[in-house]
Design an enzyme around this catalytic site. Structure first.
Site, PDB file in Angstrom:
ATOM      1  N   SER A  48     118.940  75.785 -44.769  1.00 46.10           N
ATOM      2  CA  SER A  48     118.737  75.085 -46.038  1.00 46.10           C
ATOM      3  C   SER A  48     120.005  74.396 -46.521  1.00 46.10           C
ATOM      4  O   SER A  48     119.954  73.518 -47.385  1.00 46.10           O
ATOM      5  CB  SER A  48     118.243  76.056 -47.119  1.00 46.10           C
ATOM      6  OG  SER A  48     116.991  76.601 -46.787  1.00 46.10           O
ATOM      7  N   GLY A 227     113.953  75.506 -46.495  1.00 40.57           N
ATOM      8  CA  GLY A 227     114.444  74.379 -45.714  1.00 40.57           C
ATOM      9  C   GLY A 227     115.186  73.381 -46.590  1.00 40.57           C
ATOM     10  O   GLY A 227     115.149  73.464 -47.812  1.00 40.57           O
ATOM     11  N   GLY A 229     116.500  69.382 -47.901  1.00 36.18           N
ATOM     12  CA  GLY A 229     115.945  68.071 -48.196  1.00 36.18           C
ATOM     13  C   GLY A 229     115.190  67.991 -49.505  1.00 36.18           C
ATOM     14  O   GLY A 229     115.066  68.963 -50.259  1.00 36.18           O
ATOM     15  N   CYS A 255     110.846  79.107 -51.266  1.00 34.32           N
ATOM     16  CA  CYS A 255     111.864  78.072 -51.411  1.00 34.32           C
ATOM     17  C   CYS A 255     111.265  76.675 -51.200  1.00 34.32           C
ATOM     18  O   CYS A 255     110.506  76.207 -52.026  1.00 34.32           O
ATOM     19  CB  CYS A 255     113.018  78.349 -50.464  1.00 34.32           C
ATOM     20  SG  CYS A 255     114.570  77.558 -50.962  1.00 34.32           S
ATOM     21  N   GLN A 259     108.099  74.433 -53.221  1.00 31.09           N
ATOM     22  CA  GLN A 259     108.090  73.038 -53.678  1.00 31.09           C
ATOM     23  C   GLN A 259     106.956  72.252 -53.034  1.00 31.09           C
ATOM     24  O   GLN A 259     106.281  71.454 -53.705  1.00 31.09           O
ATOM     25  CB  GLN A 259     109.444  72.407 -53.360  1.00 31.09           C
ATOM     26  CG  GLN A 259     110.601  73.052 -54.117  1.00 31.09           C
ATOM     27  CD  GLN A 259     111.952  72.758 -53.482  1.00 31.09           C
ATOM     28  OE1 GLN A 259     112.062  71.926 -52.594  1.00 31.09           O
ATOM     29  NE2 GLN A 259     112.982  73.454 -53.930  1.00 31.09           N
ATOM     30  N   ASN A 297     118.651  79.589 -53.153  1.00 29.48           N
ATOM     31  CA  ASN A 297     119.331  78.440 -52.553  1.00 29.48           C
ATOM     32  C   ASN A 297     118.416  77.238 -52.708  1.00 29.48           C
ATOM     33  O   ASN A 297     117.662  76.901 -51.805  1.00 29.48           O
ATOM     34  CB  ASN A 297     119.655  78.684 -51.079  1.00 29.48           C
ATOM     35  CG  ASN A 297     120.235  77.446 -50.425  1.00 29.48           C
ATOM     36  OD1 ASN A 297     120.657  76.506 -51.101  1.00 29.48           O
ATOM     37  ND2 ASN A 297     120.244  77.430 -49.097  1.00 29.48           N
ATOM     38  N   GLY A 299     118.079  73.157 -54.732  1.00 34.83           N
ATOM     39  CA  GLY A 299     118.582  72.101 -55.596  1.00 34.83           C
ATOM     40  C   GLY A 299     117.476  71.277 -56.213  1.00 34.83           C
ATOM     41  O   GLY A 299     117.739  70.356 -56.990  1.00 34.83           O
ATOM     42  N   PHE A 300     116.213  71.600 -55.852  1.00 35.62           N
ATOM     43  CA  PHE A 300     115.043  70.927 -56.410  1.00 35.62           C
ATOM     44  C   PHE A 300     114.107  71.973 -56.994  1.00 35.62           C
ATOM     45  O   PHE A 300     114.199  73.161 -56.659  1.00 35.62           O
ATOM     46  CB  PHE A 300     114.304  70.126 -55.321  1.00 35.62           C
ATOM     47  CG  PHE A 300     115.091  68.972 -54.766  1.00 35.62           C
ATOM     48  CD1 PHE A 300     114.938  67.691 -55.289  1.00 35.62           C
ATOM     49  CD2 PHE A 300     115.990  69.157 -53.727  1.00 35.62           C
ATOM     50  CE1 PHE A 300     115.671  66.623 -54.783  1.00 35.62           C
ATOM     51  CE2 PHE A 300     116.725  68.101 -53.212  1.00 35.62           C
ATOM     52  CZ  PHE A 300     116.569  66.833 -53.743  1.00 35.62           C
ATOM     53  N   HIS A 350     114.383  83.812 -52.329  1.00 35.51           N
ATOM     54  CA  HIS A 350     114.351  84.383 -50.980  1.00 35.51           C
ATOM     55  C   HIS A 350     114.062  85.881 -51.007  1.00 35.51           C
ATOM     56  O   HIS A 350     114.979  86.690 -51.137  1.00 35.51           O
ATOM     57  CB  HIS A 350     115.685  84.134 -50.280  1.00 35.51           C
ATOM     58  CG  HIS A 350     115.903  82.708 -49.897  1.00 35.51           C
ATOM     59  ND1 HIS A 350     115.668  82.246 -48.619  1.00 35.51           N
ATOM     60  CD2 HIS A 350     116.306  81.643 -50.619  1.00 35.51           C
ATOM     61  CE1 HIS A 350     115.937  80.940 -48.572  1.00 35.51           C
ATOM     62  NE2 HIS A 350     116.320  80.565 -49.776  1.00 35.51           N
ATOM     63  N   GLU A 352     113.344  87.732 -48.545  1.00 36.63           N
ATOM     64  CA  GLU A 352     113.908  88.428 -47.383  1.00 36.63           C
ATOM     65  C   GLU A 352     115.325  88.916 -47.676  1.00 36.63           C
ATOM     66  O   GLU A 352     115.822  89.837 -47.030  1.00 36.63           O
ATOM     67  CB  GLU A 352     113.889  87.527 -46.139  1.00 36.63           C
ATOM     68  CG  GLU A 352     115.063  86.593 -45.981  1.00 36.63           C
ATOM     69  CD  GLU A 352     115.088  85.473 -46.993  1.00 36.63           C
ATOM     70  OE1 GLU A 352     116.166  84.896 -47.230  1.00 36.63           O
ATOM     71  OE2 GLU A 352     114.015  85.156 -47.563  1.00 36.63           O
TER      72      GLU A 352
END
Length: 382
Positions: A48, A227, A229, A255, A259, A297, A299-300, A350, A352
């Protein structure tokens, strides 16, 4: 021993001078900060972080060295690495080599000896932005020009760059109970292991997988991983998820998978100012009323109603199930049928937790329970 000077420049023109840490050369990416005080090896190998320059807010990094058991993927994915005080000598019985040696071996350019507190405060105030690190350029203006030529993170579709090239299987531990098709959008190695621990055979598929590829493994459920992007730039995986939801396939996403679930349900996504990255984020699970400390983790985020009102979709009623208690960002979604039964869900963080707290491990059990309810069996529908 003499050190090599290094230069870091942000796209707004602010610059920092330090020393090379890792490989020599030049690199560019989106500057973001991670608040975790441990788990740097898992951070470095998390896909990611592809195309991102990661700033560690903890001052001392590298104390436990690097081992061959903790990586979350087959390589370091960060575009660049920024630390304040790197360990001179690692001290841990599991350490196989120093961190700077590993960074250099994998060609990761980093910088040390800078004021990471000042850099983090700057990113909090101005937002995540493009950055460059160089051990060959001494002129900040010249490096700044190249930073501004680099592609921004917004609008980037990156899952295809980090996904597995070939499908593979993570076998169930003990008795096999269910089969899950997991779309690898940048999956961390611990995620299928958490499912395997619960008797789930996980078929990890490339990000380019089609509905036919998913159905070919006769899954009891579908999973979308984390992931890199911009989710707004992704179309194929959203369409695949819509097809699966239309067929009633139980779904769990984390994550990036959260989205894309939001987009499949008709919600928009947006870029956070500086994102959530660390292992200490408080999240409220509205379905239980419990607060959990979680690893993040992203950013969107998904733009969905947070007032508890369900949104009618072609697949059922969608609602926000989890929210961040720091800033009220959507941290989870759920989809329910006419009778209120759970059909699909996702979280932005996350569960995990590698590295991180294990408060959210119950979500894997929730996925197993969902598959049990849909197949009518504790041993799967295959």
């Amino acid at each position: 021993m003499s050190s090599t000077p290094a230069l870091l420049v942000l796209e707004d023109g602010r610059s920092f001078h330090g020393e090379a840490f890792g490989a020599r050369g030049e690199t560019f990416g989106e500057a973001v900060f991670n608040t975790g005080m441990t788990g740097y090896q898992e951070t470095l190998t998390d896909p990611s972080y592809h195309r991102q320059v990661v700033v560690m807010t903890a001052p001392h990094v590298g104390n436990t060295g690097v081992n061959d058991e903790d990586p979350e993927s087959g390589k370091i994915w960060v575009a660049g690495y920024v630390v304040r005080d790197p360990a001179r000598v690692p001290s841990n019985w599991r350490s196989a080599r120093p961190l700077d040696e590993e960074l250099a071996a994998q060609g990761v350019v980093g910088i040390s000896g800078i004021d990471t507190r000042a850099l983090t405060r700057h990113l909090r105030e101005r937002g995540a932005m493009r950055a460059g690190i160089s051990t060959t350029e001494t002129d900040p203006a010249a490096l700044l020009a190249r930073v501004r030529d680099a592609a921004p993170m917004a609008g980037q579709e990156l899952a295809d760059q980090v996904t597995t090239k070939e499908a593979y299987v993570v076998p169930a531990q003990g008795e096999k109970r269910f089969t899950v098709a997991a779309l690898d959008l940048g999956i961390k190695a611990m995620t299928p292991q958490r499912l395997a621990e619960r008797g789930v055979e996980v078929h990890v598929l490339p990000a380019t997988a089609t509905l036919e590829d998913v159905l070919a493994v006769q899954p009891d459920g579908l999973f979308y991983s984390n992931g890199p992007g911009d989710p707004a730039a992704t179309t194929h995986q959203v369409e695949l998820l819509q097809q699966a939801l239309g067929r009633g396939v139980p779904y769990f996403g984390i994550c990036f998978g959260n989205q894309l679930f939001g987009r499949a349900l008709g919600f928009d996504t947006y870029k956070l100012t500086y994102g959530h990255r660390g292992i200490n984020q408080p999240v409220l699970d509205r379905t239980t009323g419990k607060v959990e400390v979680t690893a993040h983790n992203h950013g969107f985020a998904v733009d969905a109603p947070r007032d508890g009102t369900p949104t009618v979709t072609p697949y059922g009623a969608a609602a926000v199930s989890h929210v961040c208690l720091n800033d009220d960002v959507v941290e989870g979604l759920e989809l329910r049928g006419p009778d209120g039964e759970l059909r699909a869900f996702s979280v932005q963080y996350h569960p995990e937790a590698a590295a991180g707290p294990h408060d959210a491990a119950y979500l894997f059990d929730r996925f197993v329970t969902l598959m049990e309810s849909r197949t009518g069996s504790t041993t799967g529908g295959n």
